[in-house]
Motif scaffolding. Structure first.
Motif, PDB file in Angstrom:
ATOM      1  N   MET A  12       0.854  -1.185   0.000  1.00  0.00           N
ATOM      2  CA  MET A  12       0.000   0.000   0.000  1.00  0.00           C
ATOM      3  C   MET A  12       0.893   1.240   0.000  1.00  0.00           C
ATOM      4  SD  MET A  12      -3.329  -0.543  -0.086  1.00  0.00           S
ATOM      5  CE  MET A  12      -4.371   0.558   0.879  1.00  0.00           C
ATOM      6  N   ILE A  13       0.798   2.038  -1.066  1.00  0.00           N
ATOM      7  CA  ILE A  13       1.636   3.228  -1.210  1.00  0.00           C
ATOM      8  C   ILE A  13       0.844   4.464  -0.814  1.00  0.00           C
ATOM      9  CG2 ILE A  13       2.985   4.631  -2.796  1.00  0.00           C
ATOM     10  CD1 ILE A  13       3.454   2.228  -4.511  1.00  0.00           C
ATOM     11  N   ASN A  14       1.402   5.230   0.088  1.00  0.00           N
ATOM     12  CA  ASN A  14       0.779   6.474   0.529  1.00  0.00           C
ATOM     13  C   ASN A  14       1.035   7.555  -0.524  1.00  0.00           C
ATOM     14  OD1 ASN A  14       0.129   8.931   1.844  1.00  0.00           O
ATOM     15  ND2 ASN A  14       0.458   7.980   3.833  1.00  0.00           N
ATOM     16  N   ILE A  15      -0.051   8.049  -1.134  1.00  0.00           N
ATOM     17  CA  ILE A  15       0.065   9.097  -2.163  1.00  0.00           C
ATOM     18  C   ILE A  15      -0.555  10.414  -1.689  1.00  0.00           C
ATOM     19  CG2 ILE A  15       0.096   7.443  -4.074  1.00  0.00           C
ATOM     20  CD1 ILE A  15      -2.902   8.290  -4.562  1.00  0.00           C
ATOM     21  N   SER A  16      -0.781  10.542  -0.387  1.00  0.00           N
ATOM     22  CA  SER A  16      -1.478  11.729   0.127  1.00  0.00           C
ATOM     23  C   SER A  16      -0.757  13.025  -0.235  1.00  0.00           C
ATOM     24  CB  SER A  16      -1.648  11.626   1.646  1.00  0.00           C
ATOM     25  OG  SER A  16      -0.397  11.502   2.292  1.00  0.00           O
ATOM     26  N   LYS A  17       0.571  12.986  -0.369  1.00  0.00           N
ATOM     27  CA  LYS A  17       1.322  14.185  -0.729  1.00  0.00           C
ATOM     28  C   LYS A  17       1.113  14.597  -2.182  1.00  0.00           C
ATOM     29  CE  LYS A  17       5.013  13.483   2.682  1.00  0.00           C
ATOM     30  NZ  LYS A  17       6.473  13.226   2.883  1.00  0.00           N
ATOM     31  N   LEU A  18       0.541  13.700  -2.973  1.00  0.00           N
ATOM     32  CA  LEU A  18       0.335  13.985  -4.397  1.00  0.00           C
ATOM     33  C   LEU A  18      -1.084  14.432  -4.700  1.00  0.00           C
ATOM     34  CD1 LEU A  18       2.252  10.922  -5.905  1.00  0.00           C
ATOM     35  CD2 LEU A  18       3.150  13.186  -5.327  1.00  0.00           C
ATOM     36  N   ILE A  19      -2.009  14.190  -3.771  1.00  0.00           N
ATOM     37  CA  ILE A  19      -3.390  14.633  -3.969  1.00  0.00           C
ATOM     38  C   ILE A  19      -3.421  16.160  -3.995  1.00  0.00           C
ATOM     39  CG2 ILE A  19      -5.730  14.628  -3.046  1.00  0.00           C
ATOM     40  CD1 ILE A  19      -4.797  11.918  -4.105  1.00  0.00           C
ATOM     41  N   GLY A  20      -4.050  16.708  -5.025  1.00  0.00           N
ATOM     42  CA  GLY A  20      -4.094  18.162  -5.195  1.00  0.00           C
ATOM     43  C   GLY A  20      -3.103  18.673  -6.203  1.00  0.00           C
ATOM     44  N   LYS A  21      -2.139  17.831  -6.583  1.00  0.00           N
ATOM     45  CA  LYS A  21      -1.212  18.221  -7.644  1.00  0.00           C
ATOM     46  C   LYS A  21      -1.898  18.049  -8.998  1.00  0.00           C
ATOM     47  CE  LYS A  21       3.174  17.743  -5.285  1.00  0.00           C
ATOM     48  NZ  LYS A  21       4.618  17.533  -5.522  1.00  0.00           N
TER      49      LYS A  21
END
Length: 397
Positions: free
Chosen positions: A325-334
């Protein structure tokens, strides 16, 4: 004409949707790398295939008892005793058309309309829908990376009401790879006994555990929890037999009898030839599993190290199964080409269109901050796919 409201309420599988899109692109000659696989990329062992041909040649192609052949039940009982320290009789075993069917049978046997079933998040995509199909209510309990995606006991107790019937426990977990320790299972078992709950223990990935960790079945802890546990397992993952569709349950006789009766009307018996092949799998050389497990461990190590080296991505190292499971929360909104990525599904779709890499959005598992990658594909494909993901992320603004 109004069709079934229950059927309309069932959410289509996002996993299958993304996989179907990737397969269509592949059929058109596009070089797609897919991380969506929920099955080993190894072939079924030859001695298992030979047993299937032998069954056909002997004419073992007719109906069997609805709950399965005695030979397979006895082999499962032996396996459970030797590997899991669990004593069951053949009457307590029900063979079904895959572990998913086993879970459905279990829910059908124990649930009444309005009963609540606790499901940890992230969850396997079918758990909530199977609960809804039996007119029960899924109740979600969120887990987090700081606890390796495992239930926190005080949060579990907070979710229990007078309507709670069961908890679904998946160890090792799809999609997180979480594996519960004996101490953690003892605490869950204590709560289940205290509140008169049934535990549906999905152990289909038990053979795929890494870093010297060991699988423990919650049913093996004591007789009290064993009597209220329905153990779910099958042939798909350990023996690369996904298409053979053989799963099984181990439970007390009352629940087993109900499941067998339900199955007798719903499907008759599981595939006869596959049952005989499964006997051979359980009794045969288990070294084939260890070779597969070691290869998965190598792939996992590479995937985790690479993901955590990519800016904007992070992951917890899974202890079992073959998913990350890869955390992509830092990419949401880009944004990409002027379009803002607002969800894991949008991320997955743009990634597939732009870099020809298929991943499963975390929304399918109840957590939109993640995507799931399977390492049930070659190391070569893993390296190329992760390089493409890294290139894609560098294009985001």
């Amino acid at each position: 004409m109004e069709l079934s409201r229950k059927a309309r309420a069932i959410t289509p599988s996002t996993t299958l949707a993304i996989t179907a899109k990737a397969k269509k692109m592949k059929s058109e000659g596009i070089n797609v790398i897919s991380f969506g696989a929920g099955e080993p990329d190894f072939d079924t062992p030859q001695f298992v295939k030979d047993a299937a041909f032998d069954a056909i040649n002997k004419g073992l192609t007719r109906y069997t008892p609805a709950s399965g052949i005695i030979e397979l039940k006895e082999a499962i009982c032996m396996k459970l005793k030797e590997e899991n320290n669990l004593e069951y009789s053949p009457a307590e075993i029900v063979i079904s058309n895959g572990a998913k069917h086993s879970i459905y049978n279990a829910l059908m046997a124990i649930c009444n309309p309005g009963d609540e079933v606790i499901i940890p998040v992230p969850y396997w995509v079918s758990y909530p829908e199977l609960v809804k199909l039996v007119d029960a209510v899924p109740v979600y309990i969120n887990t987090s990376e700081d606890n390796q995606f495992k239930i926190k006991i005080h949060e579990l107790e907070e979710k229990i009401t007078s309507k709670t019937k069961a908890i679904i426990l998946n160890s090792p977990s799809n999609p997180t790879g979480a594996v519960y320790t004996k101490e953690e299972l003892e605490k869950i078992a204590e709560i289940a006994v205290k509140h008169d709950l049934i535990v549906i223990s999905d152990e289909i990935y038990e053979k795929l555990i890494y870093d010297e960790y060991k699988h423990i079945s919650i049913a093996s802890l004591n007789d009290e929890i064993k009597n209220r546990t329905i153990v779910i397992n099958g042939m798909s993952k350990a023996y690369a037999m996904t298409g053979w569709r053989i799963g099984y349950t181990a439970s007390n006789k009352e629940i087993a009898s109900l499941m067998a009766n339900i199955q007798s009307h719903a499907t008759s018996n599981p595939n006869t030839i596959a049952q005989y092949a499964s006997v051979a799998a359980l009794k045969g050389d288990q070294e084939v599993i260890e070779k597969m497990r070691k290869e998965f461990e190598l792939r996992r190590n590479y995937m985790v190290d690479k993901i955590n080296s990519i800016e904007g991505l992070s992951c917890v190292k899974p202890i079992g199964a073959f998913y990350v499971m890869i955390n992509i929360s830092k990419l949401i909104g880009k944004s990409f080409n002027g379009n803002i990525i607002n969800s894991s599904l949008e991320f997955a779709n743009v990634l597939l269109d732009e870099e020809k890499v298929a991943v499963i959005p975390g929304d399918a598992f109840g957590d939109d901050n993640y995507i799931r990658l399977s390492f049930a594909t070659s190391l070569e494909q893993i390296k190329e796919g992760l390089n493409r993901i890294e290139a894609f992320i560098k294009k985001l603004k």
